[in-house]
Design an enzyme around this catalytic site. Structure first.
Site, PDB file in Angstrom:
ATOM      1  N   ASP A   1     -10.034   0.232  -4.209  1.00  0.00           N
ATOM      2  CA  ASP A   1     -10.916   0.475  -3.092  1.00  0.00           C
ATOM      3  C   ASP A   1     -12.436   1.474  -3.239  1.00  0.00           C
ATOM      4  O   ASP A   1     -13.544   0.810  -3.204  1.00  0.00           O
ATOM      5  CB  ASP A   1     -10.694   2.359  -2.592  1.00  0.00           C
TER       6      ASP A   1
ATOM      7  N   ASN B   1     -10.431   6.918  11.448  1.00  0.00           N
ATOM      8  CA  ASN B   1     -10.192   8.588  11.153  1.00  0.00           C
ATOM      9  C   ASN B   1     -10.864   8.674   9.840  1.00  0.00           C
ATOM     10  O   ASN B   1     -11.688   9.747   9.773  1.00  0.00           O
ATOM     11  CB  ASN B   1      -8.459   8.757  10.929  1.00  0.00           C
TER      12      ASN B   1
ATOM     13  N   GLU C   1     -14.104  -0.375  15.943  1.00  0.00           N
ATOM     14  CA  GLU C   1     -14.030  -2.323  16.735  1.00  0.00           C
ATOM     15  C   GLU C   1     -13.897  -1.666  18.158  1.00  0.00           C
ATOM     16  O   GLU C   1     -13.811  -2.658  19.587  1.00  0.00           O
ATOM     17  CB  GLU C   1     -12.892  -2.363  16.002  1.00  0.00           C
TER      18      GLU C   1
ATOM     19  N   ASN D   1       1.126  -1.514  -0.034  1.00  0.00           N
ATOM     20  CA  ASN D   1      -0.006   0.333   0.335  1.00  0.00           C
ATOM     21  C   ASN D   1       1.283   1.225  -0.027  1.00  0.00           C
ATOM     22  O   ASN D   1       1.152   1.789   1.146  1.00  0.00           O
ATOM     23  CB  ASN D   1      -1.049   0.515   1.091  1.00  0.00           C
TER      24      ASN D   1
ATOM     25  N   GLU E   1      -7.883  -5.458   5.906  1.00  0.00           N
ATOM     26  CA  GLU E   1      -7.402  -5.145   4.699  1.00  0.00           C
ATOM     27  C   GLU E   1      -6.348  -5.976   3.610  1.00  0.00           C
ATOM     28  O   GLU E   1      -6.600  -6.073   2.755  1.00  0.00           O
ATOM     29  CB  GLU E   1      -7.943  -2.976   4.152  1.00  0.00           C
TER      30      GLU E   1
END
EC number: 2.7.2.1
Length: 398
Positions: free
Chosen positions: A148, A211, A334, A7, A384
């Site tokens: 995404d 966030n 979570e 990523n 992910e």
């Protein structure tokens, strides 16, 4: 089979090497400050000391070279040779309208990514650089791009078209795309598994609350609506993003207050949301602490966030003509007992009944609704990287 998941950000790179036989991460790492002073790599792996390197890295190719070196390092590595990396999965933020699923990296795919770069100027260029760096260093390893946006491509026009002149959609592709798709896809599959149900028989609302935050309405395994839009700015109040706002505020800031378009972009993406309203932090724990000490602004910030989540839960229940389960995931979803409780409060009339005792958990798959709650409530940790790795295996095995 081992899959390296990458990523790439503009000056950072996150990675995991995942053993797909066990679906366990052999190594997890982060490279920061690429192209800047103080560039560094940190790698963690089970049963080994944390591995840290501080070394100049002029670009992403240097960074990936260091990552590969760390993975086969004699003392800190987790594999003996790079031949043990069987495939590479790249997270790519924007796939435009063309990609409703992940794709094998080809010349045509790379051209499409370049075309999508204008839709995600902060992210796609870095993703492309990462792919090219891997191609240069590991030319014979198959690579897959995981978008995404892909999961949300099943939305109907009534959910994704903006009420602007239709030619702006047809010619310029200005529409709702949605983001966090990899996370929404992962947790929706996971909740069906946890409930012992076929995903095609479920109406699911997934709340990815971190966030960055977004909610998706998933009916019969397909996304029918989501909160983020043309960019990740639309939708919920977030850590530093304003979420939904009257678009005329933008022209007012520019015409009346002298902001440039870039300043407005920075204001709404990086200086707003929980951080902007509270004046404290984008971290919910800090804002909750400030609210407890009597900060009016901190309390307003939290109320705005909670209200925005509640509104979309109600809207998506209406849009899907019902709901079987609501899932909370990502950092806040979570881990924040307080936020989950506040969001679910006073929703009993919809058949949403939170069990305060069950809600007292963090970061594990668990039901948090009362026995008999018409709509079930669950916490499901997202993963992910594993979803990217699973998609990668699926594509390269075809």
């Amino acid at each position: 089979m081992n899959v390296l998941v990458i990523n790439c950000g503009s000056s950072s790179l996150k990675y995991q090497l995942i053993d797909m036989d066990t679906e366990n991460a052999l190594a997890t790492g982060l490279v920061e400050r690429i192209g800047l002073e103080g560039a560094n790599l940190t790698q963690k792996s089970e049963g080994k000391d944390k591995y840290e390197i501080v070394e100049p890295m002029k670009d992403h190719q240097d960074a990936i070279r260091l990552v590969l070196g760390a993975l086969i390092d004699e003392k800190h590595g987790v594999i003996k040779s790079l031949d043990e990396i069987n495939a590479i999965g790249h997270r790519v933020v924007h796939g435009g309208e063309k990609y409703a699923e992940s794709a094998l990296v080809t010349e045509e795919v790379m051209k499409d990514l370049e075309e999508c770069a204008k839709l995600a100027p902060l992210h796609n260029p870095a993703n492309i650089i990462g792919i090219n760096a891997c191609k240069a260093l590991m030319p014979n390893v198959p690579m897959v791009v995981v978008f995404d946006t892909a999961f949300h491509q099943t939305m109907p026009e009534k959910a994704f078209v903006y009420a602007l002149p239709y030619e702006l959609y047809e010619k310029e592709h200005i529409r709702k795309y949605g983001f966090h798709g990899t996370s929404h896809k992962y947790v929706s599959a996971k909740i069906a598994e946890a409930m012992g149900k076929n995903i095609e028989d479920l109406k699911i609302i997934t709340c990815h609350l971190g966030n960055g935050a977004s909610i998706a309405a998933i009916k019969n395994g397909k996304c029918v609506d989501t909160t983020m839009g043309f960019t990740p700015l639309e939708g919920l109040v977030m850590g530093t993003r304003c979420g939904n706002i009257d678009p005329a505020v933008v022209t007012y800031l520019i015409d009346e207050l002298g902001y440039t378009s870039q300043e407005v972009n920075t204001l709404m993406n990086k200086k707003s949301g929980i951080f902007g309203v509270s004046g404290v932090s984008s971290d919910f724990r800090d804002v909750e602490a400030a609210a407890d000490k009597g900060s009016k602004e901190a309390q307003i910030a939290l109320d705005l966030f909670r209200n925005s989540v509640k509104k979309y839960i109600g809207a998506y229940i209406a849009e899907m003509n019902g709901c079987d389960v609501i899932v909370f995931t990502a950092g806040v979803g979570e881990n924040s007992i307080i936020e989950r409780g506040a969001i679910c409060r006073d929703l009993e009339f919809l058949g949403i009944e939170l069990d305060e005792e069950r809600n007292n958990i963090r970061a594990k798959v668990a039901e948090i609704s009362k026995e008999g709650s018409r709509i079930k409530l669950f916490v499901v940790p997202t993963n992910e990287e594993l979803m990217i790795a699973q998609d990668t295996v699926s594509i390269v095995s075809k």
